[in-house]
Design a protein around this motif. Structure first.
Motif, short mmCIF file in Angstrom:
data_model
loop_
_atom_site.label_atom_id
_atom_site.label_comp_id
_atom_site.label_asym_id
_atom_site.label_seq_id
_atom_site.Cartn_x
_atom_site.Cartn_y
_atom_site.Cartn_z
N THR A 279 0.84 -1.21 0.00
CA THR A 279 0.00 0.00 0.00
C THR A 279 0.87 1.25 0.00
OG1 THR A 279 -1.69 -1.19 1.26
CG2 THR A 279 -1.86 1.19 1.20
N ALA A 280 2.00 1.21 0.72
CA ALA A 280 2.91 2.36 0.73
C ALA A 280 3.46 2.62 -0.66
CB ALA A 280 4.06 2.11 1.71
N ILE A 281 3.83 1.56 -1.37
CA ILE A 281 4.36 1.72 -2.73
C ILE A 281 3.28 2.27 -3.66
CG2 ILE A 281 5.26 0.47 -4.73
CD1 ILE A 281 6.61 -1.45 -2.76
N TRP A 282 2.06 1.72 -3.55
CA TRP A 282 0.98 2.20 -4.41
C TRP A 282 0.59 3.64 -4.07
CZ3 TRP A 282 -0.22 0.59 -8.91
CH2 TRP A 282 -0.08 -0.75 -9.25
N SER A 283 0.64 4.01 -2.81
CA SER A 283 0.33 5.40 -2.45
C SER A 283 1.37 6.34 -3.04
CB SER A 283 0.27 5.56 -0.93
OG SER A 283 1.54 5.31 -0.34
N LEU A 284 2.64 5.91 -3.03
CA LEU A 284 3.69 6.73 -3.65
C LEU A 284 3.48 6.83 -5.15
CD1 LEU A 284 6.27 8.29 -3.05
CD2 LEU A 284 7.56 6.19 -3.39
N VAL A 285 3.03 5.73 -5.78
CA VAL A 285 2.74 5.75 -7.22
C VAL A 285 1.61 6.74 -7.52
CG1 VAL A 285 1.79 4.39 -9.13
CG2 VAL A 285 3.56 3.42 -7.66
N VAL A 286 0.57 6.73 -6.67
CA VAL A 286 -0.54 7.68 -6.86
C VAL A 286 -0.06 9.12 -6.74
CG1 VAL A 286 -2.70 8.51 -5.84
CG2 VAL A 286 -2.32 6.06 -6.11
N ILE A 287 0.78 9.39 -5.72
CA ILE A 287 1.30 10.75 -5.54
C ILE A 287 2.12 11.19 -6.75
CG2 ILE A 287 2.87 12.17 -4.16
CD1 ILE A 287 2.10 10.41 -1.75
N LEU A 288 3.03 10.34 -7.19
CA LEU A 288 3.89 10.69 -8.32
C LEU A 288 3.08 10.87 -9.60
CD1 LEU A 288 6.96 8.34 -7.66
CD2 LEU A 288 6.79 10.80 -7.25
N ALA A 289 2.09 9.99 -9.82
CA ALA A 289 1.26 10.10 -11.01
C ALA A 289 0.46 11.40 -11.00
CB ALA A 289 0.32 8.89 -11.11
N ALA A 290 -0.14 11.72 -9.83
CA ALA A 290 -0.91 12.96 -9.72
C ALA A 290 -0.02 14.18 -9.92
CB ALA A 290 -1.61 13.02 -8.36
N GLN A 291 1.20 14.15 -9.33
CA GLN A 291 2.13 15.27 -9.50
C GLN A 291 2.56 15.43 -10.95
OE1 GLN A 291 3.13 17.58 -7.48
NE2 GLN A 291 2.39 16.86 -5.51
N GLN A 292 2.79 14.31 -11.65
CA GLN A 292 3.20 14.38 -13.05
C GLN A 292 2.08 14.96 -13.91
OE1 GLN A 292 6.25 13.78 -14.49
NE2 GLN A 292 6.86 13.72 -12.33
N ILE A 293 0.85 14.52 -13.64
CA ILE A 293 -0.29 15.08 -14.39
C ILE A 293 -0.42 16.58 -14.11
CG2 ILE A 293 -2.80 15.02 -14.62
CD1 ILE A 293 -2.66 12.02 -14.07
N GLN A 294 -0.23 16.95 -12.84
CA GLN A 294 -0.32 18.36 -12.48
C GLN A 294 0.79 19.18 -13.16
OE1 GLN A 294 -0.44 19.94 -8.18
NE2 GLN A 294 1.63 20.39 -8.89
N ASP A 295 2.02 18.69 -13.08
CA ASP A 295 3.16 19.47 -13.58
C ASP A 295 3.23 19.52 -15.10
OD1 ASP A 295 3.87 19.91 -10.96
OD2 ASP A 295 5.32 18.27 -10.89
#
Length: 359
Positions: A279-295
């Motif tokens: 779950t920690a790995i997937w939460s980090l994936v969600v954060i990075l994916a959201a940040q990439q879409i944002q940036d």
């Protein structure tokens, strides 16, 4: 000789400024009431300025539709009150329950975190990361304690930031009303003090500052809301506990440029890790994916090229702002930098560019 005279004049001006600053420090009791008054109104003034740039385009739009400006402002107040009521009725109960549950379950969560770290240590996971004689569990615990202490300090600063709630509650709507109604007159008043030959340039600079601040604030709100939606959907998909609370924390922290995204990721990954390493790995994936879409998608579309500030510059600005003014300094440092940059650029173009190019 002429250059030497200019040099001495510049040195004399610097010396006089330093003398004035020194003499002012000797009679600081004269300025203390002014500083105290400014510190009291700073929070409502910041909130008023924030919502001024957020709501002014809507007020201008309604005014163009032949609606009286005062009536347009009152209509937006009613809409805002409706949104706030909807938040209190629809969102706040779930958010409050998650806050209460997190506080109540904190001892059990820390115990489970210790078990997870102990299990990793027993499996030899930390051997390649830490020195042979070091105790990785102790070091990781120290790092986490430092991180939580850091976050706690910022939370305490945030509470002190809004401690005078009564003052904010009563002064903020009044200040915002008059800023929305007569905000344009303030710029005209500043321009009126300039010499006639600089009035046009001064109006142009104020208009540029106005557009930059409006674009920055409105853009920051839009991309933070988009980031919050993306992260919340992702957290629900992976089954992350306290998804709503962690999303709200991430959205608020993301108003701190660059560093806020990193700070908000720490509790998210820790909560995910407590549930399971996966779950920690997937939460980090969600954060990075959201940040990439944002940036890469949302940010460039909203900001365009108007926020051309290098990430290293933002980091330096945030560190300086934190050192000078804490949480308030962090929130204000980028807009202040944008204002100073616009003024310095225009002064350079007006007075120095042509002379230096000919030199």
């Amino acid at each position: 000789m002429l250059k030497m005279n200019k040099f001495f004049k510049l040195c004399l001006a610097v010396i006089l400024v330093l003398i004035i600053i020194y003499l002012g420090s000797l009679v600081d009791f004269i300025f203390r009431p002014v500083l105290s008054f400014f510190s009291i109104i700073l929070v409502p003034l910041m909130l008023s300025g924030f919502f001024y740039y957020l709501l002014r385009p809507l007020v201008d739009f309604l005014e163009k539709r032949k609606i009286n400006r005062s009536l347009a402002i009152l209509l937006l107040y009613v809409v805002f009150a409706g949104i706030l009521t909807g938040f209190i009725i629809g969102v706040w109960p779930s958010l409050r329950d998650q806050i209460v549950a997190l506080v109540q379950n904190a001892p059990a969560l820390f115990a489970k975190l210790g078990e997870q770290l102990q299990e990793w240590e027993n499996n030899g996971f930390f051997k390649d990361i830490f020195p042979e004689n070091a105790n990785p569990l102790t070091q990781l615990t120290d790092y986490l304690n430092q991180g939580f202490t850091f976050l706690t300090n910022y939370i305490m600063n945030l509470f002190s930031f809004v401690s005078n709630f009564a003052i904010v509650l009563f002064t903020f709507p009044i200040m915002l009303y008059y800023m929305l109604k007569e905000g344009g007159k303030f710029g005209e008043m500043i321009v009126s003090f300039l010499p006639n030959r600089f009035k046009e340039v001064g109006a142009s600079v104020l208009n540029e500052i106005n557009n930059a601040l409006k674009g920055f604030i409105v853009g920051r709100v839009l991309i933070n809301l988009a980031l919050g939606v993306l992260m919340y959907i992702g957290f629900l998909i992976i089954g992350l506990p306290y998804a709503l609370l962690l999303t709200v924390v991430a959205v608020i922290a993301n108003f701190i440029p660059f560093i806020g995204a990193i700070l908000s990721s720490i509790p998210i990954v820790i909560i995910g890790f407590i549930q399971s390493p996966g779950t920690a790995i997937w939460s980090l994936v969600v954060i990075l994916a959201a940040q990439q879409i944002q940036d890469n998608l949302i940010g460039p579309y909203i900001f365009g090229k108007q926020l051309a500030i290098h990430p290293i510059t933002i980091i330096i600005l945030v560190l300086v702002g934190q050192d000078l003014g804490g949480i308030i300094g962090i929130l204000l440092v980028v807009p202040i930098y944008m204002i100073i940059k616009i003024i310095v650029t225009r002064v350079y173009q007006l007075f120095f560019k042509e002379k230096w190019q000919k030199a």
